[in-house]
Design an enzyme around this catalytic site. Structure first.
Site, mmCIF file in Angstrom:
data_model
loop_
_atom_site.group_PDB
_atom_site.id
_atom_site.type_symbol
_atom_site.label_atom_id
_atom_site.label_comp_id
_atom_site.label_asym_id
_atom_site.label_seq_id
_atom_site.Cartn_x
_atom_site.Cartn_y
_atom_site.Cartn_z
ATOM 1 N NE ARG A 98 -4.310 -1.793 10.268
ATOM 2 C CZ ARG A 98 -3.359 -0.988 9.634
ATOM 3 N NH1 ARG A 98 -3.517 0.332 9.726
ATOM 4 N NH2 ARG A 98 -1.939 -1.535 9.715
ATOM 5 N NE ARG A 116 6.184 -0.099 10.410
ATOM 6 C CZ ARG A 116 4.953 -0.369 9.803
ATOM 7 N NH1 ARG A 116 4.791 0.169 8.511
ATOM 8 N NH2 ARG A 116 3.923 -0.734 10.300
ATOM 9 N NE ARG A 127 2.194 -4.786 11.506
ATOM 10 C CZ ARG A 127 2.957 -4.750 10.370
ATOM 11 N NH1 ARG A 127 4.311 -5.015 10.712
ATOM 12 N NH2 ARG A 127 2.831 -3.677 9.619
ATOM 13 N NE ARG A 172 7.502 -2.582 5.747
ATOM 14 C CZ ARG A 172 6.317 -2.482 5.756
ATOM 15 N NH1 ARG A 172 5.359 -2.011 4.827
ATOM 16 N NH2 ARG A 172 5.794 -2.525 6.953
ATOM 17 C CE LYS A 201 -2.371 -1.057 3.621
ATOM 18 N NZ LYS A 201 -1.855 -2.165 4.324
HETATM 19 P P1 AMP Z 1 0.529 0.439 9.499
HETATM 20 O O1 AMP Z 1 2.039 1.186 9.255
HETATM 21 O O2 AMP Z 1 -0.417 0.851 8.757
HETATM 22 O O3 AMP Z 1 1.028 -1.171 9.310
HETATM 23 O O4 AMP Z 1 0.207 0.562 11.109
HETATM 24 C C1 AMP Z 1 1.240 0.347 12.089
HETATM 25 C C2 AMP Z 1 0.284 -0.102 13.380
HETATM 26 O O5 AMP Z 1 -0.342 1.320 13.778
HETATM 27 C C3 AMP Z 1 -0.676 -1.058 13.261
HETATM 28 O O6 AMP Z 1 -0.296 -2.137 13.461
HETATM 29 C C4 AMP Z 1 -1.552 -0.631 14.505
HETATM 30 O O7 AMP Z 1 -1.123 -0.692 15.903
HETATM 31 C C5 AMP Z 1 -1.474 1.050 14.369
HETATM 32 N N1 AMP Z 1 -2.556 1.554 13.317
HETATM 33 C C6 AMP Z 1 -2.462 1.976 12.245
HETATM 34 N N2 AMP Z 1 -3.613 2.391 11.628
HETATM 35 C C7 AMP Z 1 -4.545 1.801 12.531
HETATM 36 C C8 AMP Z 1 -5.972 1.809 12.702
HETATM 37 N N3 AMP Z 1 -6.728 2.592 11.479
HETATM 38 N N4 AMP Z 1 -6.544 1.469 13.601
HETATM 39 C C9 AMP Z 1 -5.962 1.105 14.613
HETATM 40 N N5 AMP Z 1 -4.778 0.979 14.703
HETATM 41 C C10 AMP Z 1 -3.875 1.375 13.764
#
Ligand code: AMP
Length: 209
Positions: free
Chosen positions: A88, A155, A166, A127, A13
């Site tokens: 989400r 990360r 996740r 990554r 994404k």
């Molecule tokens: P991402 O970079 O989108 O993979 O997000 C990293 C982490 O941020 C996720 O594993 C969640 O802990 C938190 N996170 C990001 N977006 C959301 C969301 N819309 N709702 C809840 N937690 C989120």
């Protein structure tokens, strides 16, 4: 255009979002990036966020919803936006519907990048990102230039153990959004395998079609 980017962690994404925002001149709103920025700032909210992200758990809906509502009210979102990593959960999706309704706007497309779990594990654990440019590399599929290799970071939630959590969160809480948006006639499925350029062309085909 008002767009949502849906898909599991590691589906690509972030990579695709960079091309979309350049082509369609809309801001990318990544809740993951906003959350990571709060964690880096060591704000009280950041500390709370970290306890969830480090465990591979979703941050509570009401916190994320407020964050997105504030961000969507910024002037640069007037002409459209690309939401990356939000909603989400179905609770978040319903909150987004309300926010958009209040603003007199509605979603154009929900792009779903589909990738199998086995592929995601290999993609995510390899990554690495460049803190200076934000560019993302993969140690095998997209190796970084040698002169910047030393400054790349992984990360903290990109380990295999946290990724499994996740993915569990994705399947349990996020995948119900697929039928949710399918019923609204907004879902556009895109196979997230192949070269990034091929996938980009599929996405542009949908958005320009
Ligand atoms: P991402 O970079 O989108 O993979 O997000 C990293 C982490 O941020 C996720 O594993 C969640 O802990 C938190 N996170 C990001 N977006 C959301 C969301 N819309 N709702 C809840 N937690 C989120």
């Amino acid at each position: 255009m008002d767009l949502i980017f849906l898909g599991p962690p590691g589906a690509g994404k972030g990579t695709q979002a960079r091309w979309i925002i350049e082509e369609f001149k809309t801001p990318q709103i990544s809740t993951g990036d906003i959350i990571r920025a709060a964690i880096r700032d060591h704000s009280p909210l950041g500390k709370e966020f970290k306890s969830y992200t480090d465990a591979g758990k979703l941050v509570p809906d009401d916190l994320v919803n407020r964050m997105v509502e504030d961000r969507l009210a910024q002037p640069d979102c007037k002409g459209g936006f690309l939401l990356d990593g939000f909603p989400r959960t179905v609770v978040q999706a319903k909150a987004l519907d309300k926010m958009l309704e209040k603003a007199g706007r509605s979603l154009d497309h929900v792009l779903l990048l589909e990738v199998d779990d086995a592929v995601l594990v290999e993609r995510i654990t390899g990554r690495r990102s460049d803190p200076e440019t934000g560019n993302v590399y993969h140690i095998k599929f997209n190796p970084p230039p040698a002169d910047i290799a030393d400054r790349l970071i992984q990360r903290s939630d990109d380990t295999e153990e946290v990724l499994r959590q996740r993915l569990d969160e994705y399947h349990a809480k996020t995948s119900p959004l697929i039928p949710f948006y399918e019923e609204k006639g907004l879902l556009r499925r895109i196979k997230g395998v192949g070269t990034p350029e091929n996938i980009r062309d599929l996405i542009f085909g949908v958005l320009k079609g």
